[in-house]
Write a protein that holds these residues in place. Structure first.
Motif, PDB file in Angstrom:
ATOM      1  N   LYS A  22       1.672 -11.496  23.523  1.00 43.20           N
ATOM      2  CA  LYS A  22       2.633 -12.615  23.639  1.00 43.20           C
ATOM      3  C   LYS A  22       3.216 -12.607  25.041  1.00 43.20           C
ATOM      4  O   LYS A  22       3.413 -11.547  25.633  1.00 43.20           O
ATOM      5  CB  LYS A  22       3.746 -12.461  22.613  1.00 43.20           C
ATOM      6  CG  LYS A  22       3.187 -12.279  21.221  1.00 43.20           C
ATOM      7  CD  LYS A  22       4.201 -12.458  20.146  1.00 43.20           C
ATOM      8  CE  LYS A  22       3.543 -12.344  18.781  1.00 43.20           C
ATOM      9  NZ  LYS A  22       2.971 -10.980  18.523  1.00 43.20           N
ATOM     10  N   LEU A 349      12.926  -6.241  16.508  1.00 49.42           N
ATOM     11  CA  LEU A 349      12.120  -7.361  15.992  1.00 49.42           C
ATOM     12  C   LEU A 349      11.875  -8.436  17.052  1.00 49.42           C
ATOM     13  O   LEU A 349      10.857  -9.127  17.012  1.00 49.42           O
ATOM     14  CB  LEU A 349      12.785  -7.954  14.746  1.00 49.42           C
ATOM     15  CG  LEU A 349      12.794  -6.991  13.536  1.00 49.42           C
ATOM     16  CD1 LEU A 349      13.682  -7.528  12.418  1.00 49.42           C
ATOM     17  CD2 LEU A 349      11.372  -6.736  13.016  1.00 49.42           C
ATOM     18  N   ARG A 352       8.919  -7.262  19.190  1.00 48.93           N
ATOM     19  CA  ARG A 352       7.624  -7.534  18.548  1.00 48.93           C
ATOM     20  C   ARG A 352       7.143  -8.956  18.863  1.00 48.93           C
ATOM     21  O   ARG A 352       5.987  -9.278  18.704  1.00 48.93           O
ATOM     22  CB  ARG A 352       7.726  -7.362  17.021  1.00 48.93           C
ATOM     23  CG  ARG A 352       7.907  -5.932  16.575  1.00 48.93           C
ATOM     24  CD  ARG A 352       6.634  -5.120  16.862  1.00 48.93           C
ATOM     25  NE  ARG A 352       6.849  -3.681  16.824  1.00 48.93           N
ATOM     26  CZ  ARG A 352       7.322  -2.946  17.830  1.00 48.93           C
ATOM     27  NH1 ARG A 352       7.641  -3.494  18.973  1.00 48.93           N
ATOM     28  NH2 ARG A 352       7.461  -1.645  17.710  1.00 48.93           N
ATOM     29  N   GLN A 353       8.077  -9.789  19.291  1.00 48.62           N
ATOM     30  CA  GLN A 353       7.709 -11.174  19.640  1.00 48.62           C
ATOM     31  C   GLN A 353       7.665 -11.380  21.160  1.00 48.62           C
ATOM     32  O   GLN A 353       7.655 -12.500  21.653  1.00 48.62           O
ATOM     33  CB  GLN A 353       8.707 -12.147  18.993  1.00 48.62           C
ATOM     34  CG  GLN A 353       8.758 -11.984  17.459  1.00 48.62           C
ATOM     35  CD  GLN A 353       9.795 -12.899  16.838  1.00 48.62           C
ATOM     36  OE1 GLN A 353       9.664 -14.112  16.901  1.00 48.62           O
ATOM     37  NE2 GLN A 353      10.835 -12.321  16.243  1.00 48.62           N
ATOM     38  N   ALA A 395      14.179 -19.346  18.621  1.00 49.05           N
ATOM     39  CA  ALA A 395      13.115 -19.467  17.616  1.00 49.05           C
ATOM     40  C   ALA A 395      12.792 -18.074  17.067  1.00 49.05           C
ATOM     41  O   ALA A 395      12.607 -17.888  15.850  1.00 49.05           O
ATOM     42  CB  ALA A 395      11.874 -20.099  18.252  1.00 49.05           C
ATOM     43  N   ALA A 396      12.755 -17.096  17.948  1.00 48.73           N
ATOM     44  CA  ALA A 396      12.458 -15.724  17.507  1.00 48.73           C
ATOM     45  C   ALA A 396      13.589 -15.168  16.648  1.00 48.73           C
ATOM     46  O   ALA A 396      13.339 -14.440  15.678  1.00 48.73           O
ATOM     47  CB  ALA A 396      12.222 -14.836  18.732  1.00 48.73           C
ATOM     48  N   LYS A 398      15.419 -16.829  14.635  1.00 51.91           N
ATOM     49  CA  LYS A 398      15.261 -17.406  13.287  1.00 51.91           C
ATOM     50  C   LYS A 398      14.313 -16.542  12.463  1.00 51.91           C
ATOM     51  O   LYS A 398      14.565 -16.249  11.291  1.00 51.91           O
ATOM     52  CB  LYS A 398      14.677 -18.830  13.394  1.00 51.91           C
ATOM     53  CG  LYS A 398      15.699 -19.889  13.689  1.00 51.91           C
ATOM     54  CD  LYS A 398      16.407 -20.365  12.408  1.00 51.91           C
ATOM     55  CE  LYS A 398      17.579 -21.285  12.748  1.00 51.91           C
ATOM     56  NZ  LYS A 398      18.849 -20.915  12.152  1.00 51.91           N
ATOM     57  N   LYS A 399      13.199 -16.139  13.120  1.00 56.01           N
ATOM     58  CA  LYS A 399      12.230 -15.284  12.417  1.00 56.01           C
ATOM     59  C   LYS A 399      12.859 -13.941  12.065  1.00 56.01           C
ATOM     60  O   LYS A 399      12.663 -13.409  10.975  1.00 56.01           O
ATOM     61  CB  LYS A 399      10.994 -15.067  13.299  1.00 56.01           C
ATOM     62  CG  LYS A 399      10.120 -16.283  13.422  1.00 56.01           C
ATOM     63  CD  LYS A 399       8.800 -15.909  14.069  1.00 56.01           C
ATOM     64  CE  LYS A 399       8.090 -17.167  14.539  1.00 56.01           C
ATOM     65  NZ  LYS A 399       7.116 -16.927  15.571  1.00 56.01           N
ATOM     66  N   VAL A 400      13.632 -13.391  13.014  1.00 55.84           N
ATOM     67  CA  VAL A 400      14.304 -12.108  12.778  1.00 55.84           C
ATOM     68  C   VAL A 400      15.210 -12.229  11.548  1.00 55.84           C
ATOM     69  O   VAL A 400      15.216 -11.362  10.671  1.00 55.84           O
ATOM     70  CB  VAL A 400      15.143 -11.698  14.020  1.00 55.84           C
ATOM     71  CG1 VAL A 400      16.075 -10.532  13.699  1.00 55.84           C
ATOM     72  CG2 VAL A 400      14.227 -11.353  15.191  1.00 55.84           C
ATOM     73  N   GLN A 401      15.932 -13.320  11.496  1.00 60.29           N
ATOM     74  CA  GLN A 401      16.861 -13.544  10.377  1.00 60.29           C
ATOM     75  C   GLN A 401      16.105 -13.566   9.044  1.00 60.29           C
ATOM     76  O   GLN A 401      16.534 -12.971   8.059  1.00 60.29           O
ATOM     77  CB  GLN A 401      17.567 -14.881  10.592  1.00 60.29           C
ATOM     78  CG  GLN A 401      18.859 -15.040   9.822  1.00 60.29           C
ATOM     79  CD  GLN A 401      19.571 -16.307  10.237  1.00 60.29           C
ATOM     80  OE1 GLN A 401      18.926 -17.341  10.504  1.00 60.29           O
ATOM     81  NE2 GLN A 401      20.881 -16.269  10.299  1.00 60.29           N
ATOM     82  N   MET A 402      14.938 -14.222   9.071  1.00 61.22           N
ATOM     83  CA  MET A 402      14.153 -14.275   7.832  1.00 61.22           C
ATOM     84  C   MET A 402      13.583 -12.897   7.475  1.00 61.22           C
ATOM     85  O   MET A 402      13.598 -12.494   6.324  1.00 61.22           O
ATOM     86  CB  MET A 402      13.007 -15.291   7.995  1.00 61.22           C
ATOM     87  CG  MET A 402      13.541 -16.709   7.916  1.00 61.22           C
ATOM     88  SD  MET A 402      12.284 -17.993   7.897  1.00 61.22           S
ATOM     89  CE  MET A 402      11.290 -17.720   9.291  1.00 61.22           C
ATOM     90  N   MET A 403      13.145 -12.168   8.512  1.00 58.29           N
ATOM     91  CA  MET A 403      12.570 -10.851   8.249  1.00 58.29           C
ATOM     92  C   MET A 403      13.600  -9.886   7.675  1.00 58.29           C
ATOM     93  O   MET A 403      13.285  -9.015   6.874  1.00 58.29           O
ATOM     94  CB  MET A 403      11.997 -10.269   9.545  1.00 58.29           C
ATOM     95  CG  MET A 403      10.693 -10.892   9.978  1.00 58.29           C
ATOM     96  SD  MET A 403      10.043 -10.002  11.417  1.00 58.29           S
ATOM     97  CE  MET A 403      10.109 -11.258  12.645  1.00 58.29           C
TER      98      MET A 403
END
Ligand code: PMP
Length: 405
Positions: A22, A349, A352-353, A395-396, A398-403
């Motif tokens: 990435k 996290l 990782r992105q 945006a990342a 948001k993904k962290v929050q979901m994870m």
């Protein structure tokens, strides 16, 4: 003239690398900035063409190295508008620069003297004065901040007294991004005759710094925070003060005459620069400052403001995220906590992105305690960051929050 971020990015080779496939989004600029190719080249060229010790050699390489090394001092002196080049003392960084002053101060302080700092200090601008005060039996006072991370100037003023020997505060807070009203604070400190040290670690890379205009007595900064190498920094001090300041380290270079029993000190700046210096570092820092000073500072400020505004707007709209540090005068730093998880998990996290931020107490443990947080996640921006990178951060997140849900 518009500020051409793409053209600037091209000069930083590291910005085109990837992390786990990435694109790297480097948002850890308050920890250290990346280096443009010209700085990397200056280091390589020094080692490839004229590596030598400075000042003492009677040969071509020593002359060339000395010229580049002392030329870098001239560049720095010009950039910060020092009265003269002798006021620029090389150190290993901000920390050492503050230590040079604190070490001397410990010898000058008397028991009823006071040193005033603020609640937003980096450990480098706190522990040093703590120790100097302890050594001398003097008192360390701490000016409070508001909950938004702004300094309480009224309280700062109340804490000043005829006993205040020195005042130290950051130009810009590394944890919160707060920009302090340096000139106003200097004026207040000067009313009681105190010396003023400005910790410029986070102030130096956001525009022109004019030490004469600021009116302070000492200004400390690190090369690596302003696109230069690590291991080199600057203590700027008023010549009249530095000439008399107790010497810091002793050894070669800082002497003018030595017998077995005694020694006399060299003149400025050498009296405060014992031993072989970081020659390549100084040359690299000179090149970094030359490069930086040629940028369009108005365009740069507008770009940095746009980054901060976008980050703040998106953070405010982000459910479950709280910004730590909302001073109206702020630059470069978005510190935050999230309901979803600990800052360390957020940092992990994001990495990782491909997104590099810093998490923890940011060398400001008492400040974190004052704000009631264990630490923060900190995204810090520099001139080469883009609005797209700010979007990528959210945006990342948001993904962290979901994870972490
Ligand atoms: N003061 C502040 C405000 C800082 O941000 C830093 C670096 N994080 C320092 C001092 C210390 O700088 P260095 O580690 O380069 O000596």
């Amino acid at each position: 003239m518009t500020f051409d971020v793409a053209a600037i990015r091209e000069q930083f080779p590291i910005l085109s690398r990837e992390v786990d496939g990435k694109p790297l989004v480097y948002l850890d600029n308050a920890a250290t900035t990346q280096k443009p190719q010209c700085v990397i080249d200056a280091l390589v060229d020094y080692y490839s063409t004229c590596n030598s010790n400075v000042h003492r050699g009677a040969h071509r390489l020593a002359d060339e190295a000395t010229q580049r090394y002392e030329g870098a001092r001239d560049i720095v002196a010009g950039f910060i508008n020092a009265d003269c080049r002798e006021e620029v003392v090389w150190t290993s960084g901000t920390t050492e620069a503050i230590n040079v002053v604190a070490h001397g101060l410990a010898q000058l302080l008397k028991a009823d003297d006071e040193v005033l700092v603020t609640e937003m200090e980096h450990h480098a601008n706190l522990v040093t004065w703590q120790q100097a005060c302890k050594q001398a039996g003097a008192t360390l006072k701490v000016a409070p901040i508001c909950d938004n991370g702004e300094l309480r100037v009224d309280e700062f003023e109340k804490l000043l007294s005829d006993n205040t020997k020195l005042v130290a505060f950051p130009h810009v807070s590394n944890s919160l991004g707060t920009i302090n009203p340096v000139k106003q604070l200097v004026q207040l400190a000067k009313k009681v005759g105190a010396w003023v040290l400005v910790d410029g670690a986070q102030g130096i890379a956001h525009g022109a710094v004019d030490v004469r205009d600021l009116g302070c007595d000492f200004y400390a900064f690190s090369g690596h925070k302003v696109f230069g190498p690590t291991g080199i920094g600057v203590l700027w001090g008023r010549k009249s003060l530095l000439e008399e300041w107790p010497v810091w380290q002793t050894g070669g270079e800082m002497i003018s005459e030595v017998t077995y029993q005694d020694a006399r000190w060299n003149e400025l700046p050498y009296r405060l620069e014992a031993g072989t210096p970081h020659i390549a570092g100084a040359i690299g820092l000179g090149e970094a400052i030359r490069w930086f000073s040629e940028l369009d500072f108005d365009g740069m400020k507008a770009h940095e403001t746009a980054l901060m505004e976008s980050a703040t707007r998106q953070a405010e709209a982000f459910e479950g995220l709280t910004i730590i540090g909302n001073s109206p005068e702020k630059t470069g730093v978005l510190s935050f906590v999230m309901d979803a998880g600990h800052p360390a998990d957020i940092g992990f996290l994001l990495d990782r992105q491909g997104i590099a931020i810093r998490t923890g107490h940011h060398c400001a443990e008492p400040l974190m305690n004052r704000l009631g947080v264990p630490g923060t996640a900190r995204a810090s921006f520099s001139i080469y960051n883009t609005l797209e990178e700010v979007d990528a951060l959210f945006a990342a997140l948001k993904k962290v929050q979901m994870m972490l849900a």
